[in-house]
Design a protein around this motif. Structure first.
Motif, PDB file in Angstrom:
ATOM      1  N   ILE B 174       0.846  -1.204   0.000  1.00 35.84           N
ATOM      2  CA  ILE B 174       0.000   0.000   0.000  1.00 35.84           C
ATOM      3  C   ILE B 174       0.880   1.252   0.000  1.00 35.84           C
ATOM      4  O   ILE B 174       0.652   2.197  -0.756  1.00 35.84           O
ATOM      5  CB  ILE B 174      -0.957  -0.012   1.211  1.00 35.84           C
ATOM      6  CG1 ILE B 174      -1.954  -1.166   1.082  1.00 35.84           C
ATOM      7  CG2 ILE B 174      -1.702   1.319   1.318  1.00 35.84           C
ATOM      8  CD1 ILE B 174      -2.799  -1.405   2.327  1.00 35.84           C
ATOM      9  N   ARG B 175       1.908   1.244   0.826  1.00 31.52           N
ATOM     10  CA  ARG B 175       2.834   2.385   0.830  1.00 31.52           C
ATOM     11  C   ARG B 175       3.415   2.631  -0.549  1.00 31.52           C
ATOM     12  O   ARG B 175       3.587   3.774  -0.976  1.00 31.52           O
ATOM     13  CB  ARG B 175       3.998   2.101   1.781  1.00 31.52           C
ATOM     14  CG  ARG B 175       3.716   2.368   3.221  1.00 31.52           C
ATOM     15  CD  ARG B 175       5.029   2.118   3.942  1.00 31.52           C
ATOM     16  NE  ARG B 175       4.926   2.306   5.375  1.00 31.52           N
ATOM     17  CZ  ARG B 175       5.885   1.938   6.216  1.00 31.52           C
ATOM     18  NH1 ARG B 175       6.979   1.347   5.762  1.00 31.52           N
ATOM     19  NH2 ARG B 175       5.752   2.160   7.502  1.00 31.52           N
ATOM     20  N   ALA B 176       3.743   1.544  -1.230  1.00 27.43           N
ATOM     21  CA  ALA B 176       4.396   1.663  -2.538  1.00 27.43           C
ATOM     22  C   ALA B 176       3.415   2.045  -3.639  1.00 27.43           C
ATOM     23  O   ALA B 176       3.815   2.246  -4.784  1.00 27.43           O
ATOM     24  CB  ALA B 176       5.083   0.338  -2.887  1.00 27.43           C
ATOM     25  N   GLY B 177       2.118   2.078  -3.297  1.00 26.59           N
ATOM     26  CA  GLY B 177       1.134   2.472  -4.298  1.00 26.59           C
ATOM     27  C   GLY B 177       0.623   1.323  -5.145  1.00 26.59           C
ATOM     28  O   GLY B 177      -0.078   1.538  -6.133  1.00 26.59           O
ATOM     29  N   ALA B 178       0.952   0.087  -4.764  1.00 25.75           N
ATOM     30  CA  ALA B 178       0.516  -1.066  -5.565  1.00 25.75           C
ATOM     31  C   ALA B 178      -0.932  -1.451  -5.284  1.00 25.75           C
ATOM     32  O   ALA B 178      -1.518  -2.242  -6.024  1.00 25.75           O
ATOM     33  CB  ALA B 178       1.438  -2.259  -5.301  1.00 25.75           C
ATOM     34  N   ALA B 179      -1.505  -0.928  -4.195  1.00 26.45           N
ATOM     35  CA  ALA B 179      -2.912  -1.197  -3.863  1.00 26.45           C
ATOM     36  C   ALA B 179      -3.386  -0.121  -2.906  1.00 26.45           C
ATOM     37  O   ALA B 179      -2.575   0.543  -2.239  1.00 26.45           O
ATOM     38  CB  ALA B 179      -3.059  -2.578  -3.220  1.00 26.45           C
TER      39      ALA B 179
END
Lengths: 89, 399
Positions: B174-179
């Motif tokens: 989530i932090r990485a923006g993948a979800a």
């Protein structure tokens, strides 16, 4: 089964775990000093149970092991003798 | 960096089949450990465990689905449905949603039943659905299907640290923006004859009770169950007006790279320090540690030493909720995460049961016997697995 036979079998089992020749395991040898780690101990106990058709009351969480003394070869032999006798009785 | 928050919880375990019942059990310090009831339990030496009682899958799942659902998947689906409902997730998340679930054993009962059929009962064939039933990713995949989550979906397996790894990795995605939203946690259904028989050989199971950090402790007690948390990007949760229960603020994972079963070295210390650093927390910010606390001689002493090394003499109060829900192996970190979130919501730290008195080698402030009313700002939850794998989560109060 005589005491000598039990002792020979116990030493053979320990020797296999420790990767040592049986001649290097004296009857009064201490198990810790021989270098048996906790997994090796669990495997040795399994082998004793299979070899003698006994159930060894050993819990790795009780360091003083009131039910089964695993500290020296002699004491293991004595413990196995008792368990075999109890089974027969 | 995006913050990741917890907006939903779900669980099935020995204490209850839902979160309200589990919260009540933690409040009341109830123990879910009882004599084992499954087939052939009488042939075991160790006959206690934290089974999921009165579980009636036929009341929860359509008859046509049940042949596909090992208990490990049933528990995960029930916990996931509760978590999704609590979070109020209604719309189709599609590729912005995913699932990471931990399990150590996967569909063990399916293995056992199938081997029994062909070896013991002499049958010539097993159910055609054995493979999709027992695979480790079955719980995660069924959750993705049920809730229409088409982004990152996978299972992780790291023995007793599986659920902590699942939660930590989901947070990082989530932090990485993948979800935007991840269902994360773990599920385990190891309490069957073969599952316990395998553990007996290691000589680490307790015959009487689970007594973490106590003198007179005799080992661990296995539990079954699942825990699922809805993890969500904070901006996503705020935008839809979701209630934020807590923040999952940090994650640290390390490997001992030493012994395959014995804890040791500095892996646990490094994992706790990494989780603190990742969360931007100092040791003094932590008000409670939900310990791995298995109740074995080796874990509890090694964990105590690691906590003292990280926190010094000012170590915060510690408990192990395993004395209530059992050691649910690959799910245990998720059950403990739920206990941590409850502690932050209710200002009440869950207790360790079965405590007979301090072990001089575990000189910690153990929350023994009953819950302790304290408001804390942040919590660590430890998991230290066989294989030397350490995974520590840091939770912070919701703002």
């Amino acid at each position: 089964m005589t005491r000598a036979e039990i002792e020979a079998a116990v030493i053979e089992i320990l020797a296999r775990q420790l990767l040592l020749p049986v001649s290097e395991i004296a009857p009064d040898a201490g198990i810790e000093a021989l270098g048996l780690d906790s997994l090796g101990k669990a495997e040795a106990i399994f082998a004793l149970e299979e070899r003698f058709d006994i159930s060894v009351p050993f819990n790795a969480n009780e360091p003083d092991q009131p039910d089964f003394d695993f500290s020296t070869v002699d004491r293991i032999v004595r413990g196995v003798e008792e368990l075999i006798a109890r089974k027969a009785g | 960096m995006r913050r990741v928050v917890v907006t939903g919880l779900g669980t099935v375990n020995a204490l209850a089949h839902d979160v309200p019942g589990t919260f009540a059990a933690f409040r009341e310090a109830r123990c879910g450990i009882e004599p084992l009831t499954f087939r052939e339990a009488e042939r075991l030496t160790m006959r206690i465990g934290a089974e999921v009682r009165d579980w009636r899958p036929e009341d929860r799942f359509p008859a046509k689905d049940l042949p596909l659902l090992d208990p490990v998947t049933q528990f995960a689906l029930a916990a996931g449905a509760e978590a999704v409902a609590m979070a109020g997730l209604t719309g189709d998340l599609g590729p912005r949603g995913g699932v990471i679930l931990g399990t150590a054993g996967g569909g063990i009962r399916t293995w056992e039943d199938s081997y029994r059929a062909v070896h013991a009962e002499g049958k010539t064939r097993v159910s055609p659905l054995v493979v999709p039933r027992l695979m480790h990713n079955a719980p995660a995949s069924h959750l993705s299907i049920r809730h229409g989550l088409t982004g990152p979906v996978l299972a992780v397996s790291s023995a007793c640290a599986s659920a902590n790894h699942a939660l930590g990795l989901a947070m990082q995605l989530i932090r990485a923006g993948a979800a935007e939203v991840m269902l994360a946690g773990g599920s385990e259904a190891m309490l069957c004859f073969g599952g316990v028989k395998a553990w007996e050989g290691l000589r680490v199971l307790a015959p009487d009770a689970c007594r973490p950090f106590s003198r007179g402790r005799k080992g661990l007690v296995i539990g079954d169950g699942a825990g699922v948390l809805v993890l969500e990007a904070e901006d996503h949760a705020r935008a839809r007006g979701a209630r934020v229960l807590a923040e999952l603020a940090g994650f640290g994972m390390t490997a001992d790279a030493a012994d395959i079963v014995a804890p040791g070295g500095d892996g646990a210390v490094r994992a706790m320090r990494a989780a603190l650093a990742d969360a931007g927390l100092e040791p003094r910010d932590i008000g409670y540690i939900n310990a791995h606390g298995t109740g074995t001689l080796a874990n509890d002493r090694a964990e105590s030493a690691a906590i003292l090394e990280v926190f010094g003499r000012q170590a915060p109060p510690v408990s192990s909720t395993k004395a209530m829900h059992g050691h649910a192996i690959g799910a245990t970190g998720a059950l403990e995460a739920i206990a941590c979130v409850q502690a932050l919501i209710e200002d009440r730290l869950p207790p360790t049961l079965g405590f007979l008195g301090p072990d001089p080698e575990c000189p910690l402030d153990i929350i023994a016997g009953r819950a302790r009313q304290v408001r804390v700002q942040a919590i660590l939850s430890n998991a230290f697995a066989f294989g030397g794998l350490n995974a520590v989560l840091a939770f912070r109060r919701a703002e």
